[in-house]
Design a protein around this motif. Structure first.
Motif, mmCIF file in Angstrom:
data_model
loop_
_atom_site.group_PDB
_atom_site.id
_atom_site.type_symbol
_atom_site.label_atom_id
_atom_site.label_comp_id
_atom_site.label_asym_id
_atom_site.label_seq_id
_atom_site.Cartn_x
_atom_site.Cartn_y
_atom_site.Cartn_z
ATOM 1 N N GLY A 197 0.775 -1.225 0.000
ATOM 2 C CA GLY A 197 0.000 0.000 0.000
ATOM 3 C C GLY A 197 0.811 1.282 0.000
ATOM 4 O O GLY A 197 0.281 2.342 -0.317
ATOM 5 N N SER A 198 2.074 1.215 0.389
ATOM 6 C CA SER A 198 2.905 2.423 0.440
ATOM 7 C C SER A 198 4.371 2.035 0.315
ATOM 8 O O SER A 198 4.732 0.860 0.472
ATOM 9 N N LEU A 199 5.195 3.022 0.061
ATOM 10 C CA LEU A 199 6.631 2.777 -0.044
ATOM 11 C C LEU A 199 7.202 2.300 1.287
ATOM 12 O O LEU A 199 8.068 1.425 1.321
ATOM 13 N N LEU A 200 6.714 2.853 2.400
ATOM 14 C CA LEU A 200 7.183 2.431 3.719
ATOM 15 C C LEU A 200 6.796 0.981 3.992
ATOM 16 O O LEU A 200 7.596 0.199 4.525
ATOM 17 N N HIS A 201 5.580 0.606 3.620
ATOM 18 C CA HIS A 201 5.107 -0.770 3.771
ATOM 19 C C HIS A 201 6.005 -1.730 2.981
ATOM 20 O O HIS A 201 6.448 -2.769 3.485
ATOM 21 N N LEU A 202 6.297 -1.359 1.753
ATOM 22 C CA LEU A 202 7.165 -2.170 0.900
ATOM 23 C C LEU A 202 8.564 -2.271 1.491
ATOM 24 O O LEU A 202 9.137 -3.364 1.572
ATOM 25 N N ALA A 203 9.137 -1.140 1.904
ATOM 26 C CA ALA A 203 10.505 -1.121 2.405
ATOM 27 C C ALA A 203 10.650 -1.993 3.648
ATOM 28 O O ALA A 203 11.622 -2.756 3.775
ATOM 29 N N PHE A 204 9.718 -1.891 4.561
ATOM 30 C CA PHE A 204 9.800 -2.675 5.792
ATOM 31 C C PHE A 204 9.729 -4.173 5.485
ATOM 32 O O PHE A 204 10.522 -4.965 5.997
ATOM 33 N N ASN A 205 8.786 -4.564 4.635
ATOM 34 C CA ASN A 205 8.638 -5.985 4.315
ATOM 35 C C ASN A 205 9.831 -6.535 3.542
ATOM 36 O O ASN A 205 10.286 -7.649 3.798
ATOM 37 N N PHE A 259 12.923 -5.427 3.601
ATOM 38 C CA PHE A 259 14.066 -5.513 4.498
ATOM 39 C C PHE A 259 13.979 -6.763 5.361
ATOM 40 O O PHE A 259 14.961 -7.492 5.537
ATOM 41 N N ALA A 260 12.785 -7.034 5.903
ATOM 42 C CA ALA A 260 12.597 -8.236 6.726
ATOM 43 C C ALA A 260 12.801 -9.499 5.898
ATOM 44 O O ALA A 260 13.425 -10.464 6.352
ATOM 45 N N LEU A 261 12.280 -9.498 4.659
ATOM 46 C CA LEU A 261 12.450 -10.658 3.784
ATOM 47 C C LEU A 261 13.924 -10.890 3.473
ATOM 48 O O LEU A 261 14.403 -12.030 3.495
ATOM 49 N N TRP A 262 14.660 -9.834 3.209
ATOM 50 C CA TRP A 262 16.087 -9.946 2.903
ATOM 51 C C TRP A 262 16.861 -10.465 4.110
ATOM 52 O O TRP A 262 17.744 -11.316 3.982
ATOM 53 N N GLN A 263 16.511 -9.969 5.307
ATOM 54 C CA GLN A 263 17.237 -10.344 6.506
ATOM 55 C C GLN A 263 17.069 -11.818 6.851
ATOM 56 O O GLN A 263 18.038 -12.516 7.131
ATOM 57 N N VAL A 264 15.837 -12.295 6.848
ATOM 58 C CA VAL A 264 15.603 -13.672 7.304
ATOM 59 C C VAL A 264 15.545 -14.657 6.143
ATOM 60 O O VAL A 264 15.900 -15.829 6.296
ATOM 61 N N GLY A 265 15.117 -14.198 4.975
ATOM 62 C CA GLY A 265 14.866 -15.115 3.868
ATOM 63 C C GLY A 265 16.102 -15.773 3.305
ATOM 64 O O GLY A 265 16.064 -16.935 2.888
ATOM 65 N N ARG A 266 17.231 -15.054 3.293
ATOM 66 C CA ARG A 266 18.452 -15.640 2.716
ATOM 67 C C ARG A 266 18.880 -16.885 3.489
ATOM 68 O O ARG A 266 19.209 -17.914 2.896
ATOM 69 N N LEU A 267 18.851 -16.806 4.808
ATOM 70 C CA LEU A 267 19.237 -17.961 5.616
ATOM 71 C C LEU A 267 18.242 -19.096 5.458
ATOM 72 O O LEU A 267 18.625 -20.268 5.304
ATOM 73 N N VAL A 268 16.949 -18.779 5.483
ATOM 74 C CA VAL A 268 15.932 -19.828 5.395
ATOM 75 C C VAL A 268 15.984 -20.518 4.037
ATOM 76 O O VAL A 268 15.821 -21.742 3.944
ATOM 77 N N GLY A 321 0.160 -7.284 1.052
ATOM 78 C CA GLY A 321 1.473 -7.320 1.679
ATOM 79 C C GLY A 321 2.065 -8.707 1.781
ATOM 80 O O GLY A 321 1.351 -9.714 1.793
ATOM 81 N N ALA A 322 3.393 -8.737 1.881
ATOM 82 C CA ALA A 322 4.142 -9.998 1.976
ATOM 83 C C ALA A 322 4.380 -10.427 3.412
ATOM 84 O O ALA A 322 5.048 -11.432 3.644
ATOM 85 N N SER A 323 3.832 -9.699 4.383
ATOM 86 C CA SER A 323 4.179 -9.973 5.776
ATOM 87 C C SER A 323 3.707 -11.351 6.243
ATOM 88 O O SER A 323 4.370 -11.990 7.061
ATOM 89 N N GLY A 324 2.567 -11.823 5.743
ATOM 90 C CA GLY A 324 2.112 -13.158 6.123
ATOM 91 C C GLY A 324 3.111 -14.221 5.691
ATOM 92 O O GLY A 324 3.432 -15.143 6.462
ATOM 93 N N ALA A 325 3.635 -14.103 4.471
ATOM 94 C CA ALA A 325 4.639 -15.051 3.982
ATOM 95 C C ALA A 325 5.943 -14.924 4.762
ATOM 96 O O ALA A 325 6.612 -15.924 5.041
ATOM 97 N N ILE A 326 6.305 -13.691 5.132
ATOM 98 C CA ILE A 326 7.539 -13.476 5.884
ATOM 99 C C ILE A 326 7.439 -14.095 7.271
ATOM 100 O O ILE A 326 8.363 -14.771 7.740
ATOM 101 N N PHE A 327 6.310 -13.889 7.938
ATOM 102 C CA PHE A 327 6.104 -14.560 9.223
ATOM 103 C C PHE A 327 6.105 -16.077 9.029
ATOM 104 O O PHE A 327 6.537 -16.827 9.899
ATOM 105 N N GLY A 328 5.615 -16.513 7.881
ATOM 106 C CA GLY A 328 5.580 -17.946 7.606
ATOM 107 C C GLY A 328 6.949 -18.567 7.455
ATOM 108 O O GLY A 328 7.186 -19.688 7.928
ATOM 109 N N ILE A 329 7.880 -17.863 6.813
ATOM 110 C CA ILE A 329 9.207 -18.456 6.676
ATOM 111 C C ILE A 329 9.929 -18.459 8.021
ATOM 112 O O ILE A 329 10.768 -19.328 8.278
#
Length: 349
Positions: free
Chosen positions: A211-219, A221-230, A265-273
């Motif tokens: 919905g917004s640039l801030l929403h995208l940026a936060f998600n 960043f979280a995906l990049w931080q945790v997703g690479r390891l997972v 938003g991608a936050s549901g998938a991010i919490f899922g990983i």
């Protein structure tokens, strides 16, 4: 300084990917090696005050557990506080692997038994994920997809609604927010009356809208931080399945809990990983050594507690998607998990 060798280094305030230091140094500094002392020179940053140049002198006899991680040199310093011995971690970047190796070679080689075990287990873990998954192509694809779709929507608004200062004056900021919401529905957001009315594909498409640039940026960043390891733990194909199943579970939980919300938003998938990672490290014979399991739980659980608590306090947060994604990811993590043990390697860890 007589009888010393000085190295140019860079200090950081700490973080997941940076070595920390207890002196609050940040930026360029120096480390001077003497026969009996190590002196660190740096600039300490203080809140609401000017930075201050400082130096701290450490005894060689108190330095233990020296290790090199890429360009970084890290060691522990023994100290005594309230009649108890404690250790402080000091780290900095030497600028190159070669410089880090040279600097570390001038420091004491003494290591504690506990450190030897933990250091060996962390190395075994990194060897295992390097063997199975040396790269993370899916994370890059997800980042490109999410960011690309966001900017395609932005360009579409530019072309169709003349989204600029003049249109804001004409329509008003509230009217523009309505237009943004309508555009999200058009592009596939998760709206109850449409999703439950047969447009089930919205459970998937809403995962890539923001919905917004801030929403995208936060998600992202979280995906990049945790997703690479997972991704490296599960492997790219299994990680893709984990991300998809977790995201769908989050979208389904969102639309069932509150069908009147226009959810994206991608936050549901991010919490899922994250849920999938917790499931993986909790399995018997996963190939993740105990030290790494403790490290991961220690970093993941505070993150989950903070974000879920904030979701209940902040009214616009779709916590149903977060909880649904977390639960779906945990279940999918058990289904998709593999063993990280390398053929022929000792399975004791």
């Amino acid at each position: 300084m007589t009888g010393s060798t000085t190295y140019d280094v860079r200090f950081y305030r700490g973080g997941q990917n940076w070595p920390m230091n207890p002196f609050m140094f940040q930026g360029a500094g120096q480390v001077a090696i003497e026969p009996d002392f190590v002196t660190v020179h740096g600039c300490s940053h203080r809140s609401f005050r000017f930075s201050k140049r400082e130096q701290h002198r450490l005894r060689m006899a108190d330095i233990i557990n020296v290790r090199v991680e890429g360009e970084d040199v890290i060691f522990d310093v023994l100290g005594v506080e309230q009649a108890q011995v404690h250790e402080r971690e000091v780290g900095f970047s030497a600028g190159s692997r070669e410089a880090a190796q040279r600097l570390a070679a001038t420091l004491p080689t003494r290591r504690t038994a506990r450190f030897e075990v933990e250091y060996a287990e962390r190395n075994v873990f990194h060897d295992r994920i390097d063997y199975w998954s040396p790269s993370t192509p899916v994370i890059w694809c997800l980042l490109v997809a999410n960011i690309g779709i966001f900017f395609l929507m932005w360009f579409a608004r530019q072309g169709h609604t003349a989204f600029n200062a003049q249109s804001l004056l004409a329509w008003g900021a509230g009217q523009d927010a309505v237009r943004r919401s309508i555009q999200l529905v058009y592009w596939g957001s998760n709206v109850g009356r449409l999703t439950l009315g047969g447009q089930w594909w919205r459970l998937f498409t809403s995962m890539f809208l923001h919905g917004s640039l801030l929403h995208l940026a936060f998600n992202m960043f979280a995906l990049w931080q945790v997703g690479r390891l997972v991704e490296r733990i599960f492997g790219s194909l299994r990680f893709s399945g984990l991300y998809l199943l977790a995201g769908l579970a989050g979208s389904l939980a969102s639309v069932l809990w509150n069908p009147h919300v226009n959810s994206v938003g991608a936050s549901g998938a991010i919490f899922g990983i994250i849920g999938g990672l917790l499931a993986f490290i909790g399995r018997q014979n996963s190939g993740v050594p105990p030290t790494v399991v403790s490290d991961l739980r220690g970093s993941i659980l505070p993150f989950l507690l903070f974000n879920l608590s904030a979701g209940f306090l902040y009214p616009h947060t779709d916590n149903a998607a977060h909880i649904g994604g977390l639960a779906g990811g945990w279940l999918a993590g058990h289904l998709l998990a593999r063993s990280l043990h390398v053929p022929g390697q000792n399975k004791a860890s």
